[in-house]
Design a protein around this motif. Structure first.
Motif, PDB file in Angstrom:
ATOM      1  N   TYR A 444      49.601  34.928  47.606  1.00 55.87           N
ATOM      2  CA  TYR A 444      49.125  36.228  48.237  1.00 55.87           C
ATOM      3  C   TYR A 444      49.367  35.743  49.907  1.00 55.87           C
ATOM      4  N   ASN A 445      49.723  36.980  50.452  1.00 56.54           N
ATOM      5  CA  ASN A 445      49.965  36.586  52.021  1.00 56.54           C
ATOM      6  C   ASN A 445      50.750  35.874  52.159  1.00 56.54           C
ATOM      7  N   ARG A 446      51.612  35.397  51.512  1.00 55.16           N
ATOM      8  CA  ARG A 446      52.638  34.624  51.890  1.00 55.16           C
ATOM      9  C   ARG A 446      54.225  35.268  51.121  1.00 55.16           C
ATOM     10  N   PRO A 447      54.715  36.130  51.870  1.00 51.57           N
ATOM     11  CA  PRO A 447      55.680  37.094  51.330  1.00 51.57           C
ATOM     12  C   PRO A 447      56.857  36.347  51.113  1.00 51.57           C
ATOM     13  N   LEU A 448      57.385  35.389  51.986  1.00 46.25           N
ATOM     14  CA  LEU A 448      58.706  34.780  52.019  1.00 46.25           C
ATOM     15  C   LEU A 448      58.391  33.914  50.519  1.00 46.25           C
ATOM     16  N   GLU A 449      57.639  33.107  50.299  1.00 38.66           N
ATOM     17  CA  GLU A 449      57.241  32.368  49.040  1.00 38.66           C
ATOM     18  C   GLU A 449      57.388  33.433  47.892  1.00 38.66           C
ATOM     19  N   THR A 450      56.824  34.426  47.775  1.00 39.67           N
ATOM     20  CA  THR A 450      56.590  35.533  46.864  1.00 39.67           C
ATOM     21  C   THR A 450      57.882  35.666  46.400  1.00 39.67           C
TER      22      THR A 450
END
Length: 651
Positions: A444-450
């Motif tokens: 969560y709150n890590r859009p690139l990793e998601t």
């Protein structure tokens, strides 16, 4: 006294015999015996017409027997009979009129008539007038189909005569329609034709346009001087216009032997080369033949000497064109008929345009419902959780494969679809929950990793599907009641599968609205969407809400997969075909807002169909233009059509 009695008796006997012979078909067959025996398509037409028009009781039987290759003639007297194979391969001869067996003869004493396909086609056309009144409904239907395939003027009268006696309402309607069409094309009374054209002027049927088009067809002609009076002229043509060039006009004169053919530069060079004498041609030295003017002059000298065809100069071409009148004439000579046909075609063209626009709107609405169904789950997960789930398309693919597996177990397609929809929801709901608990919750709150993680999961799920089901497309068969299309007229139609998907999308829209407005999960979801920290302080578990929300979005994607699989190929790449459109739908509509998703799906569906309509030959280009338009749209409205308030909006 006895002589008077015998005279009266002889007269009565003669009259009786004549009456009996008048009702027999054999004299008519004997009249045309050589042509019937030969059965050539070039000469047999009048014979078949004579038999059909004779109104003799056995006429239909003769034609049916002849067409079925069961007609034989006796070599001893050339009489015609129905032939049946008897014992010892002999032929039993049956009289056409009485239906009684005449005698049985060896094959050597009789000959079978074997009409070719062309003759049989003529016989079938002649039989139509009898079949129109046949007691057998299937034969009457076959007769109407035969008229539709090969309409002609001779069928108009028997068709009219059969309408009132037709017991079947549907066939009577079809007969009336055919009668109007044949009247338009073949009736000898212009007023009747105009009335029929007026009656059918609002009809969108292809058969109506096919009947009207020959009436307004034109042929190009030319005459010396002014246009002749009394001709049904469609248009006077002017040579040199954009629609009718001078070259076309002069070529028409040449084809009508009204002007000499023009000599082309290549022809001039060939003639000059063939007539070189002493280094000169036509009195001009070869060194001087370096331009068109001298070559034409040399050629003119050869033409004056009779060695070459005459040369036609541009001035002469212009003179020929000015002396003649060029025009298009209608194929039909009656001005009133062609005028009525032209007006009817204009009215039909206008209605066809309106119906094509309506058909395009239905296609766009159908496509929008598919995009909405595919994107609604993504709108939930992306809007509430802010997770860019690149594996959303694979949940669609999992739902489609779930439907395929169910159909392998339950052969009844209706029952299998009823079972597959909730089962696909359950399977993809569970897969979504597992994915959220195992992967998404840590990112969560890590859009690139998601994005990278879900993209990797997407590739892994595609490969897993290939390992289980192979690379070939698997069939997901729709129930029989979804086969075909709802045909409103010859222009507008929509398949029943697309109608079902439209209502399925409406159903899930209502389900989503109910969950969000009427259930505790919806209340908690809205709270987490607006302010997760405040929701947590009020006793709501944001992690649980995220899990259930992700599962709900994934489950709806699985149901979309079942629906999409009914008309698309079920392969491991099925989801990849819809993931881009799903993201575009969510972003354009407004992230996290169900009404925005609906508006985005409608916008993209109508936009794509509109671009495809303007450029139907290149679907890839249409998609490219659509993406460019959406990029420009986002520049002016980055938060979509309906922007979401709360956490998603802040993000």
């Amino acid at each position: 006294m006895k002589q008077l009695f015998f005279a009266i008796f002889a007269m009565l006997l003669t009259c009786f015999t004549a009456t009996a012979q008048d009702g027999d078909i054999q004299p008519l067959l004997q009249e045309h015996q050589p042509l019937i025996a030969k059965s050539s398509r070039k000469t047999i037409g009048p014979v078949i017409d004579a038999i059909a028009a004779s109104d003799l009781p056995a006429a239909q039987r003769v034609l049916e027997t002849w067409g079925a290759k069961d007609m034989w003639f006796r070599k001893s007297d050339n009489l015609f009979f129905i032939g049946e194979t008897a014992e010892d391969k002999q032929i039993r001869l049956i009289d056409f009129d009485s239906g009684e067996i005449v005698e049985t003869l060896p094959k050597s004493d009789v000959k079978q008539l074997k009409p070719n396909s062309g003759v049989r086609a003529l016989i079938s056309s002649a039989l139509v007038r009898f079949q129109l009144l046949d007691d057998n409904k299937s034969k009457r239907e076959d007769a109407l189909k035969s008229i539709e395939r090969d309409p002609n003027a001779s069928l108009l009268a028997p068709l009219r005569a059969s309408i009132d006696a037709e017991p079947d309402a549907a066939l009577k309607t079809q007969k009336r329609r055919l009668e109007r069409l044949l009247t338009m094309g073949y009736d000898e009374d212009p007023e009747a034709r105009i009335a029929a054209i007026t009656d059918m002027s609002g009809d969108l049927g292809v058969d109506v346009r096919a009947t009207l088009n020959p009436l307004v067809a034109t042929k190009r002609d030319v005459v010396l001087g002014d246009a002749p009076e009394g001709m049904n002229i469609a248009e006077i043509l002017k040579p040199g216009s954009s629609e009718f060039s001078k070259e076309e006009a002069y070529d028409l004169l040449v084809s009508k032997d009204l002007a000499p053919a023009r000599i082309l530069p290549a022809d001039i060079r060939d003639v000059l080369a063939a007539n070189i004498e002493g280094g000169r041609v036509g009195g001009i030295s070869l060194a001087q033949l370096d331009n068109d003017e001298t070559r034409i002059k040399a050629y003119q000298a050869l033409a004056d000497a009779g060695i070459a065809p005459p040369f036609v100069s541009e001035a002469e071409v212009t003179q020929y064109l000015e002396q003649h009148t060029f025009f298009d004439t209608f194929s039909d000579p009656n001005i009133a008929v062609t005028t009525a046909a032209t007006e009817a075609l204009k009215e039909i063209e206008r209605k066809v345009g309106l119906n094509q626009s309506f058909d395009l709107m239905l296609d766009a609405l159908s496509l929008a419902s598919i995009y909405f169904l595919a994107a609604i789950g993504l709108a939930i997960t992306f809007g509430v959780m802010g997770v860019i789930n690149m594996a959303h398309g694979e949940f669609i693919m999992m739902g489609a494969y779930t439907g395929y597996v169910v159909q392998q177990i339950i052969p009844d397609h209706t029952v299998s679809i009823i079972v597959a929809i909730p089962l696909a929801f359950a399977v993809t709901f569970a897969a979504g929950v597992a994915m959220e608990r195992l992967v998404i919750r840590w990112l969560y709150n890590r859009p690139l990793e998601t994005l990278l993680a879900t993209f990797g999961i997407s590739i892994a799920l595609q490969q897993l599907a290939k390992n289980i089901f192979g690379t070939q497309a698997r069939p997901l068969t729709s129930p029989a009641w979804l086969d075909g299309a709802w045909i409103m007229n010859d222009v507008v139609s929509i398949s029943y599968i697309r109608i079902a998907i439209f209502f399925l999308a409406i159903f899930f829209l209502c389900v989503f609205l109910y969950i969000m407005k009427r259930t505790r999960l919806g209340l908690e979801t809205r709270a987490v969407t607006q302010n997760p920290r405040m929701a947590a302080s009020m006793g709501i578990n944001p992690g649980r809400v995220n899990m259930l929300t992700f599962g709900l979005g994934s489950g709806i994607a699985g149901v979309a997969g079942v629906a999409i699989g009914l008309f698309a190929k079920v392969t491991s790449e099925l989801g990849s075909d819809y993931i881009v459109q799903s993201f575009m739908t969510v972003v354009v509509g407004g992230v996290g807002n169900i009404w925005g998703t609906l508006a985005g799906a409608a916008m993209i569906g109508f936009l794509q169909k509109g671009i495809e309509w303007m450029n139907p030959s290149n679907t890839l280009a249409a998609q490219t233009y659509m993406i460019i338009f959406i990029i420009i749209f986002i520049q002016f409205r980055p938060r979509g059509i309906i922007a979401l308030k709360g956490r998603a909006a802040g993000d």
